[in-house]
Design a protein around this motif. Sequence first.
Motif, short mmCIF file in Angstrom:
data_model
loop_
_atom_site.label_atom_id
_atom_site.label_comp_id
_atom_site.label_asym_id
_atom_site.label_seq_id
_atom_site.Cartn_x
_atom_site.Cartn_y
_atom_site.Cartn_z
N GLN A 60 0.84 -1.16 -0.03
CA GLN A 60 0.17 0.08 0.05
C GLN A 60 0.90 1.25 0.01
N LEU A 61 0.60 2.23 -0.60
CA LEU A 61 0.81 3.68 -0.71
C LEU A 61 -0.08 4.56 0.04
N ARG A 62 0.35 5.35 0.94
CA ARG A 62 -0.80 6.03 1.62
C ARG A 62 -0.15 7.27 2.13
N LEU A 63 -1.02 8.30 2.47
CA LEU A 63 -0.68 9.59 3.09
C LEU A 63 -1.02 9.27 4.66
N ASP A 64 0.03 9.59 5.48
CA ASP A 64 0.14 9.54 6.66
C ASP A 64 -0.91 10.32 7.47
N ASP A 65 -1.39 10.42 8.56
CA ASP A 65 -2.05 11.29 9.45
C ASP A 65 -1.24 12.47 9.70
N GLN A 66 -1.82 13.40 9.71
CA GLN A 66 -0.75 14.77 10.07
C GLN A 66 -0.18 14.74 11.26
N ARG A 67 -0.63 14.10 12.24
CA ARG A 67 0.09 13.72 13.59
C ARG A 67 1.45 12.93 13.32
N GLU A 68 1.57 12.35 12.27
CA GLU A 68 2.74 11.42 11.82
C GLU A 68 3.54 12.07 10.70
N GLY A 69 3.07 13.49 10.68
CA GLY A 69 3.93 14.17 9.61
C GLY A 69 3.24 14.46 8.24
N GLY A 70 2.21 13.82 7.95
CA GLY A 70 1.62 14.00 6.74
C GLY A 70 2.48 13.59 5.39
N ARG A 71 3.28 12.52 5.67
CA ARG A 71 4.14 12.10 4.26
C ARG A 71 3.50 11.20 3.63
N PHE A 72 3.95 10.62 2.45
CA PHE A 72 3.64 9.53 1.82
C PHE A 72 4.30 8.42 2.62
N SER A 73 3.50 7.12 2.67
CA SER A 73 4.44 6.22 3.01
C SER A 73 4.15 4.84 2.10
N PHE A 74 4.91 3.93 2.14
CA PHE A 74 4.69 2.80 1.42
C PHE A 74 5.05 1.40 2.40
N PHE A 75 4.07 0.52 2.19
CA PHE A 75 4.25 -0.79 3.49
C PHE A 75 4.03 -1.73 2.52
N VAL A 76 4.60 -3.07 3.11
CA VAL A 76 4.29 -4.09 2.47
C VAL A 76 3.90 -5.16 3.57
N HIS A 77 3.09 -5.98 3.02
CA HIS A 77 2.71 -7.07 4.03
C HIS A 77 3.46 -8.28 4.09
N LEU A 78 3.92 -8.22 5.34
CA LEU A 78 5.16 -9.59 5.43
C LEU A 78 4.71 -10.29 6.72
N SER A 79 4.69 -11.73 6.78
CA SER A 79 4.64 -12.25 8.13
C SER A 79 3.67 -11.95 8.80
N GLY A 80 2.44 -11.68 8.23
CA GLY A 80 0.98 -11.37 9.00
C GLY A 80 0.91 -10.02 9.17
N GLY A 81 1.72 -9.12 8.76
CA GLY A 81 1.58 -7.61 9.18
C GLY A 81 2.04 -6.74 8.29
N TRP A 82 1.75 -5.49 8.50
CA TRP A 82 2.21 -4.06 7.55
C TRP A 82 3.65 -3.67 8.01
N GLU A 83 4.53 -3.68 7.28
CA GLU A 83 5.81 -3.21 7.56
C GLU A 83 6.16 -2.07 6.83
N PRO A 84 6.75 -0.95 7.13
CA PRO A 84 6.96 0.17 6.49
C PRO A 84 8.25 -0.33 5.52
N ARG A 85 8.64 0.50 4.26
CA ARG A 85 9.72 0.34 3.58
C ARG A 85 10.29 1.58 3.12
#
Length: 135
Positions: A110-135
């Motif tokens: 997933q590519l998402r825009l983070d909440d403003q409380r986390e900086g409001g930046r774009f983040s990319f995550f992959v789903h590995l080992s049963g959970g979402w991990e940032p990359r």
Amino acid sequence: MKPMLTAALLLLLVCALGDCAPTDDFLSAHLPFDGSLKDASGKDHHAAGEKVQFVPGKEGQSVKLDWQALQVPNSPDLQLAPGLTLDCWVYFDEKPTGYQPIVFKDSEYQLRLDDQREGGRFSFFVHLSGGWEPR
């Protein structure tokens, strides 16, 4: 009033090595949204959505969504793989609140825009080992 999202261009590339151009065989999907939801890569990964509105974009037209999702059917071409590149232009009519998904492939990436409380930046995550991990 909810923020509006204008997706100007969604270009999905899976490249084995080096840079990919729209004519490369490694191009998995190309959705320019220039008056159509059709995949311009020739691989038939067409998007579908309700109440799609086309508006002037950065280049040509774009699609304006009222936080509705566009769907692209699942395909091995679109699975998470080494060299996956997502390229898109997005424009928010208003400052978004909360997390805003831009591209989401269920249980893969997933590519998402983070909440403003986390900086409001774009983040990319992959789903590995049963959970979402940032990359």
